[in-house]
Enzyme design. Structure first.
Site, mmCIF file in Angstrom:
data_model
loop_
_atom_site.group_PDB
_atom_site.id
_atom_site.type_symbol
_atom_site.label_atom_id
_atom_site.label_comp_id
_atom_site.label_asym_id
_atom_site.label_seq_id
_atom_site.Cartn_x
_atom_site.Cartn_y
_atom_site.Cartn_z
ATOM 1 N N ARG A 1 0.863 -1.175 0.000
ATOM 2 C CA ARG A 1 0.000 0.000 0.000
ATOM 3 C C ARG A 1 0.906 1.233 0.000
ATOM 4 N NH1 ARG A 1 -3.576 -2.705 -1.384
ATOM 5 N NH2 ARG A 1 -5.570 -3.146 -0.377
ATOM 6 N N GLU B 1 -2.999 7.501 -4.699
ATOM 7 C CA GLU B 1 -3.289 6.982 -6.043
ATOM 8 C C GLU B 1 -4.786 7.144 -6.354
ATOM 9 O OE1 GLU B 1 -1.885 2.948 -5.135
ATOM 10 O OE2 GLU B 1 -3.911 2.219 -5.450
ATOM 11 N N HIS C 1 -1.046 -0.002 -9.831
ATOM 12 C CA HIS C 1 -1.720 -0.938 -8.909
ATOM 13 C C HIS C 1 -2.288 -2.145 -9.667
ATOM 14 C CE1 HIS C 1 -3.826 -1.183 -4.740
ATOM 15 N NE2 HIS C 1 -3.581 -2.392 -5.229
HETATM 16 C C1 8YV Z 1 -6.869 -4.771 -5.993
HETATM 17 C C2 8YV Z 1 -5.566 -4.998 -3.732
HETATM 18 O O1 8YV Z 1 -6.376 -3.663 -6.671
HETATM 19 O O2 8YV Z 1 -6.118 -7.155 -2.965
HETATM 20 C C3 8YV Z 1 -5.806 -6.015 -2.661
HETATM 21 O O3 8YV Z 1 -5.656 -5.667 -1.483
HETATM 22 O O4 8YV Z 1 -5.146 -3.927 -3.478
HETATM 23 C C4 8YV Z 1 -5.788 -5.365 -5.172
HETATM 24 O O5 8YV Z 1 -5.825 -6.709 -5.355
HETATM 25 C C5 8YV Z 1 -8.202 -4.431 -5.505
HETATM 26 O O6 8YV Z 1 -8.503 -4.843 -4.227
HETATM 27 C C6 8YV Z 1 -9.277 -4.871 -6.475
HETATM 28 O O7 8YV Z 1 -10.528 -4.628 -5.954
#
Ligand code: 8YV
Length: 319
Positions: free
Chosen positions: A231, A260, A278
């Protein structure tokens, strides 16, 4: 019987929206787009479905008196106020494991990209600069020293892959993992001082806020590379920009950013960074598996069955 009402708090792909609409009465981001309609619907909303980057603060859950469940499409759920949910005995689920391979693959790809300067060499060929002379030599990754910040499921998948590159592997985290051969360091700074690549794959949230700070970056040093697939909040972005600008670290490869999808111009202009938007879990197969699990958790809840993948805080309540 009428379908349970669900607030979707993220932009979901059509294959998930279609399945949700089959089983639920869906309010797609109504809280962001139409406050009056949201206020009218709020008393009947029984679940929230959201993404790993979504914000589900107490101010939102407090408006939903009938809330029973929060299903996150993502392994990370740092945007959800889990404490607020658990106070009300509202379970939270996420999508662990199904994305381990993709995020670990991307971490290795970013390490190779930043060390071997692959995006830069691609631009070099496209811009036809090759006829004027060879591309400058880069850094070797095989056999180098890797430090992993957070040896969870994805951290271990990164370690497995790095072992095939003959890398020596060390890690830091909240505690030492018993039965793991890799060397443990009690802090990110202590780990950074011993490695060539520092890969960050620890959960976001208050506990890891700006954990990779100036001290850690200085410990990594002018030959060290930072890779972040966790993150943006985990890295002190200002301190990172300063360290990159002054050559106090060699380079960085970043898939996540503070604030972001906005990425600071300073980072976008630097030559010693590799930037991706991401995309850690961003393959068709993995997003489909994440969508399936997000849907399965909601269906299980409303069928009165145990959740397939509740977050650890909920499981710790003995549920
Ligand atoms: C995705 C993420 O961008 O799993 C996570 O924590 O940050 C990523 O896999 C996102 O959650 C898709 O909804």
């Amino acid at each position: 019987m009428s379908k349970p009402e669900v607030l979707v708090a993220a932009k979901f792909p059509p294959y998930l929206m279609d399945r949700l609409r089959q089983d639920f009465s869906v309010h797609d981001r109504l809280h962001e787009t139409d406050p009056a309609a949201f206020a009218a619907a709020a008393p009947k909303i029984r679940a929230i479905a959201c993404g790993g980057e979504s914000k589900v603060p107490r101010t939102l859950t407090d408006q939903l008196p009938a809330l029973e469940m929060i299903s996150v499409m993502g392994v990370g759920y740092d945007g959800v106020d889990v404490a607020a949910a658990l106070e009300r005995k509202v379970p939270v689920s996420h999508t662990p494991n199904v994305l381990n391979d993709d995020v670990a693959d991307l971490a290795i790809a970013l390490m190779l990209s930043v060390a071997r300067r692959i995006p830069q060499s691609d631009r070099f060929v496209r811009e036809n600069r090759w006829p004027a002379g060879a591309f400058p030599l880069a850094r070797k990754m095989s056999g180098a020293r890797l430090g992993i910040v957070g040896l969870g499921r994805i951290g271990q998948a990164i370690a497995q892959r790095a072992a095939a590159f003959g890398m020596s592997i060390a890690y830091t985290g909240r505690s030492e993992h018993k039965g793991v051969a890799h060397r443990y360091y009690p802090s990110a700074a202590a780990l950074a001082a011993q490695v060539d690549f520092l890969v960050v794959i620890t959960p976001g949230g208050a506990g890891t806020l700006k954990m990779i700070n100036r001290e850690v970056l200085d410990a990594l040093g002018p030959q060290g590379f930072l890779v972040n697939v966790a993150r943006g909040s985990v890295v002190d972005q200002e301190a990172l920009i300063e360290a990159l600008r002054s050559g106090r670290i060699a380079g960085a490869a970043l898939d996540v950013f503070d604030g972001e999808p906005q990425v600071p111009q300073a980072l976008r202009e630097m030559d010693n960074v590799v930037l991706t938007p991401h995309i850690g879990s961003g393959t068709n197969a993995t997003r489909q598996a994440m969508a399936d699990l997000t849907h399965a958790n909601l269906v299980a809840h409303f069928a009165g069955r145990p959740l397939p993948s509740a977050v650890p805080e909920w499981k710790a309540l003995g549920k």
